[in-house]
Motif scaffolding. Structure first.
Motif, PDB file in Angstrom:
ATOM      1  N   VAL A  37      36.695  48.609  39.091  1.00 37.42           N
ATOM      2  CA  VAL A  37      36.978  47.657  38.955  1.00 37.42           C
ATOM      3  C   VAL A  37      38.110  46.767  39.743  1.00 37.42           C
ATOM      4  O   VAL A  37      37.908  45.710  40.529  1.00 37.42           O
ATOM      5  CB  VAL A  37      37.157  46.844  37.427  1.00 37.42           C
ATOM      6  CG1 VAL A  37      37.597  45.452  37.168  1.00 37.42           C
ATOM      7  CG2 VAL A  37      36.125  47.196  36.423  1.00 37.42           C
ATOM      8  N   ALA A  38      39.156  47.484  39.876  1.00 41.28           N
ATOM      9  CA  ALA A  38      40.512  47.378  40.764  1.00 41.28           C
ATOM     10  C   ALA A  38      39.874  47.369  42.438  1.00 41.28           C
ATOM     11  O   ALA A  38      40.762  46.745  42.904  1.00 41.28           O
ATOM     12  CB  ALA A  38      41.488  48.319  40.329  1.00 41.28           C
ATOM     13  N   GLY A  39      39.038  48.102  42.524  1.00 38.99           N
ATOM     14  CA  GLY A  39      38.627  48.060  44.007  1.00 38.99           C
ATOM     15  C   GLY A  39      38.902  49.303  44.778  1.00 38.99           C
ATOM     16  O   GLY A  39      38.914  49.255  45.905  1.00 38.99           O
ATOM     17  N   PHE A  40      39.724  50.232  43.869  1.00 39.14           N
ATOM     18  CA  PHE A  40      40.113  51.529  44.768  1.00 39.14           C
ATOM     19  C   PHE A  40      39.232  52.319  44.839  1.00 39.14           C
ATOM     20  O   PHE A  40      39.394  53.263  45.796  1.00 39.14           O
ATOM     21  CB  PHE A  40      41.035  52.241  43.724  1.00 39.14           C
ATOM     22  CG  PHE A  40      42.632  51.302  43.381  1.00 39.14           C
ATOM     23  CD1 PHE A  40      43.021  50.237  44.120  1.00 39.14           C
ATOM     24  CD2 PHE A  40      42.847  51.484  41.993  1.00 39.14           C
ATOM     25  CE1 PHE A  40      44.016  49.448  43.591  1.00 39.14           C
ATOM     26  CE2 PHE A  40      44.064  50.570  41.714  1.00 39.14           C
ATOM     27  CZ  PHE A  40      44.570  49.727  42.390  1.00 39.14           C
ATOM     28  N   GLU A  41      38.244  52.322  44.323  1.00 30.38           N
ATOM     29  CA  GLU A  41      36.972  53.264  44.445  1.00 30.38           C
ATOM     30  C   GLU A  41      35.631  52.497  44.344  1.00 30.38           C
ATOM     31  O   GLU A  41      35.852  51.300  43.997  1.00 30.38           O
ATOM     32  CB  GLU A  41      36.785  54.500  43.400  1.00 30.38           C
ATOM     33  CG  GLU A  41      38.304  55.323  43.313  1.00 30.38           C
ATOM     34  CD  GLU A  41      38.131  56.273  42.117  1.00 30.38           C
ATOM     35  OE1 GLU A  41      37.088  56.181  41.487  1.00 30.38           O
ATOM     36  OE2 GLU A  41      38.918  56.940  42.073  1.00 30.38           O
ATOM     37  N   GLN A  42      34.639  52.907  45.158  1.00 26.99           N
ATOM     38  CA  GLN A  42      33.288  52.123  44.959  1.00 26.99           C
ATOM     39  C   GLN A  42      32.146  53.112  44.396  1.00 26.99           C
ATOM     40  O   GLN A  42      32.159  53.999  44.439  1.00 26.99           O
ATOM     41  CB  GLN A  42      32.863  52.131  46.624  1.00 26.99           C
ATOM     42  CG  GLN A  42      33.734  51.233  47.552  1.00 26.99           C
ATOM     43  CD  GLN A  42      33.974  49.764  46.717  1.00 26.99           C
ATOM     44  OE1 GLN A  42      32.836  48.933  46.603  1.00 26.99           O
ATOM     45  NE2 GLN A  42      35.087  49.201  46.603  1.00 26.99           N
ATOM     46  N   LYS A  66      31.441  37.104  42.754  1.00 23.70           N
ATOM     47  CA  LYS A  66      31.775  37.542  44.102  1.00 23.70           C
ATOM     48  C   LYS A  66      31.959  39.169  43.886  1.00 23.70           C
ATOM     49  O   LYS A  66      32.613  39.612  42.963  1.00 23.70           O
ATOM     50  CB  LYS A  66      33.214  37.053  44.672  1.00 23.70           C
ATOM     51  CG  LYS A  66      33.303  37.734  46.089  1.00 23.70           C
ATOM     52  CD  LYS A  66      34.745  36.939  46.370  1.00 23.70           C
ATOM     53  CE  LYS A  66      35.180  37.538  47.799  1.00 23.70           C
ATOM     54  NZ  LYS A  66      36.439  36.775  48.123  1.00 23.70           N
ATOM     55  N   GLN A  67      31.422  39.824  44.917  1.00 20.36           N
ATOM     56  CA  GLN A  67      31.309  41.251  45.018  1.00 20.36           C
ATOM     57  C   GLN A  67      32.634  41.846  45.121  1.00 20.36           C
ATOM     58  O   GLN A  67      33.366  41.454  45.981  1.00 20.36           O
ATOM     59  CB  GLN A  67      30.378  41.691  45.857  1.00 20.36           C
ATOM     60  CG  GLN A  67      30.282  43.177  45.911  1.00 20.36           C
ATOM     61  CD  GLN A  67      28.988  43.974  45.097  1.00 20.36           C
ATOM     62  OE1 GLN A  67      27.924  42.828  44.855  1.00 20.36           O
ATOM     63  NE2 GLN A  67      28.907  44.699  44.428  1.00 20.36           N
ATOM     64  N   VAL A  68      33.041  42.831  44.248  1.00 22.65           N
ATOM     65  CA  VAL A  68      34.228  43.445  44.393  1.00 22.65           C
ATOM     66  C   VAL A  68      33.949  44.645  45.441  1.00 22.65           C
ATOM     67  O   VAL A  68      33.306  45.587  44.975  1.00 22.65           O
ATOM     68  CB  VAL A  68      34.799  44.160  42.841  1.00 22.65           C
ATOM     69  CG1 VAL A  68      36.070  45.065  43.181  1.00 22.65           C
ATOM     70  CG2 VAL A  68      35.067  42.994  41.986  1.00 22.65           C
ATOM     71  N   SER A  69      34.810  44.579  46.408  1.00 18.74           N
ATOM     72  CA  SER A  69      34.677  45.206  47.622  1.00 18.74           C
ATOM     73  C   SER A  69      35.752  46.285  47.889  1.00 18.74           C
ATOM     74  O   SER A  69      35.836  47.117  48.704  1.00 18.74           O
ATOM     75  CB  SER A  69      33.978  44.829  48.955  1.00 18.74           C
ATOM     76  OG  SER A  69      34.962  43.795  49.388  1.00 18.74           O
ATOM     77  N   GLY A  70      37.143  45.641  47.127  1.00 19.03           N
ATOM     78  CA  GLY A  70      38.353  46.398  47.490  1.00 19.03           C
ATOM     79  C   GLY A  70      39.291  45.648  46.598  1.00 19.03           C
ATOM     80  O   GLY A  70      39.025  44.954  45.870  1.00 19.03           O
ATOM     81  N   PRO A  71      40.708  46.247  46.644  1.00 23.71           N
ATOM     82  CA  PRO A  71      41.633  45.740  46.177  1.00 23.71           C
ATOM     83  C   PRO A  71      41.903  44.248  46.367  1.00 23.71           C
ATOM     84  O   PRO A  71      41.543  43.788  47.632  1.00 23.71           O
ATOM     85  CB  PRO A  71      42.767  46.562  46.355  1.00 23.71           C
ATOM     86  CG  PRO A  71      42.478  47.847  46.973  1.00 23.71           C
ATOM     87  CD  PRO A  71      40.992  47.405  47.562  1.00 23.71           C
TER      88      PRO A  71
END
Length: 267
Positions: free
Chosen positions: A54-59, A70-75
């Motif tokens: 959720v934080a965008g640290f991993e995919q 909106k897609q979460v793609s990174g922090p």
């Protein structure tokens, strides 16, 4: 108002030697405006992995994580993250630590000072603005971390075992502070914890996870935190028979369904 949607998320990682391990499988959850969603489960069930996604640290390997569609793609600044360890910058003062995110955004020094003062007041540390962080207690450092996460006005707070290293007295103080800040700011909160009592006290929606691979076992709506906001003390709530009943039911679920817990107790 923001909505976070985790839709059929699976996360797999490659171990040394090339073996694939699935940590999370088919996770779906929605965090609505002004909810505190708390995730609890046995070690290895993927709680922190889910928060990192959720934080965008991993995919994720598959599935979608959407914040306001909106897609979460990174922090990003729309998600404030608080870790178990405070991660403050030791060469900066308390005020400078809180202002750091605003500085990165190019906010003027005068505006940064006004905004950081507001959030330091919110966490009860106004008088410590010029202190060095190494002079603070563990609980005070986490208060600074909380102010730093809030100062950029994220849509959601992500908290990974934020009080796990604190003593019982300080931990309860921080729990009530989180509820008061949640009420004052109307933020969504996603919190990961091993502490069953903490989970039951804080959650408006409690998610029980099972391991190997991590999956959602149950979702339980709760309102004990709202009772605190309405004026009831934490001690009164936590000694209430209804609270104890829920806490013991959650504990019983894990003892009955997680062999690791049962074996540890038997040993």
């Amino acid at each position: 108002m923001s909505t976070l949607t985790v839709n059929q998320v699976t996360a797999s990682f490659t171990r040394a030697g090339g073996e694939q391990r699935t940590v999370l499988r088919d996770i779906s959850v929605t965090i609505l405006p002004q909810e505190i969603v708390v995730i609890v489960g046995p070690s290895g069930c993927g709680k922190t992995t889910l928060l990192n996604l959720v934080a965008g640290f991993e995919q994720p390997t598959s599935g979608d994580i959407l914040l306001n569609g909106k897609q979460v793609s990174g922090p990003g600044p729309d998600r404030g993250v608080i870790f178990q360890q405070h991660t403050l910058l030791p060469w900066l003062t308390v005020g400078e630590n809180v202002e750091f995110g605003l500085k990165l955004q190019g906010i003027s020094p005068a505006s940064r000072a006004v905004t950081s003062a507001e959030y330091l007041n919110l966490v009860g540390l106004s008088q410590y603005v010029d202190c060095q962080v190494w002079n603070l207690s563990g609980g005070m450092k986490q208060r600074v971390s909380l102010a730093r996460a809030l100062v950029t006005n994220p849509q959601i707070l992500l908290m990974d075992e934020p009080f796990g290293a604190l003593d019982a007295f300080t931990k309860e103080q921080m729990q009530t502070l989180v509820l008061n800040i949640w009420h004052a700011t109307h933020k969504q909160i996603l919190l990961v914890t091993h502490d069953i009592e903490e989970a039951v006290f804080l959650a408006t929606k409690l998610i029980l996870m099972k391991a190997n691979p991590g999956q959602i076992a149950q979702v339980i709506p709760l309102d004990f935190g709202k009772r605190h906001i309405s004026g009831e003390s934490a001690r009164s709530i936590k000694s209430d028979p209804d609270f104890i009943k829920v806490r013991e039911a959650v504990l019983a679920y894990f003892f009955e369904n997680d062999p690791g817990v049962s074996n540890a107790v038997a040993a």
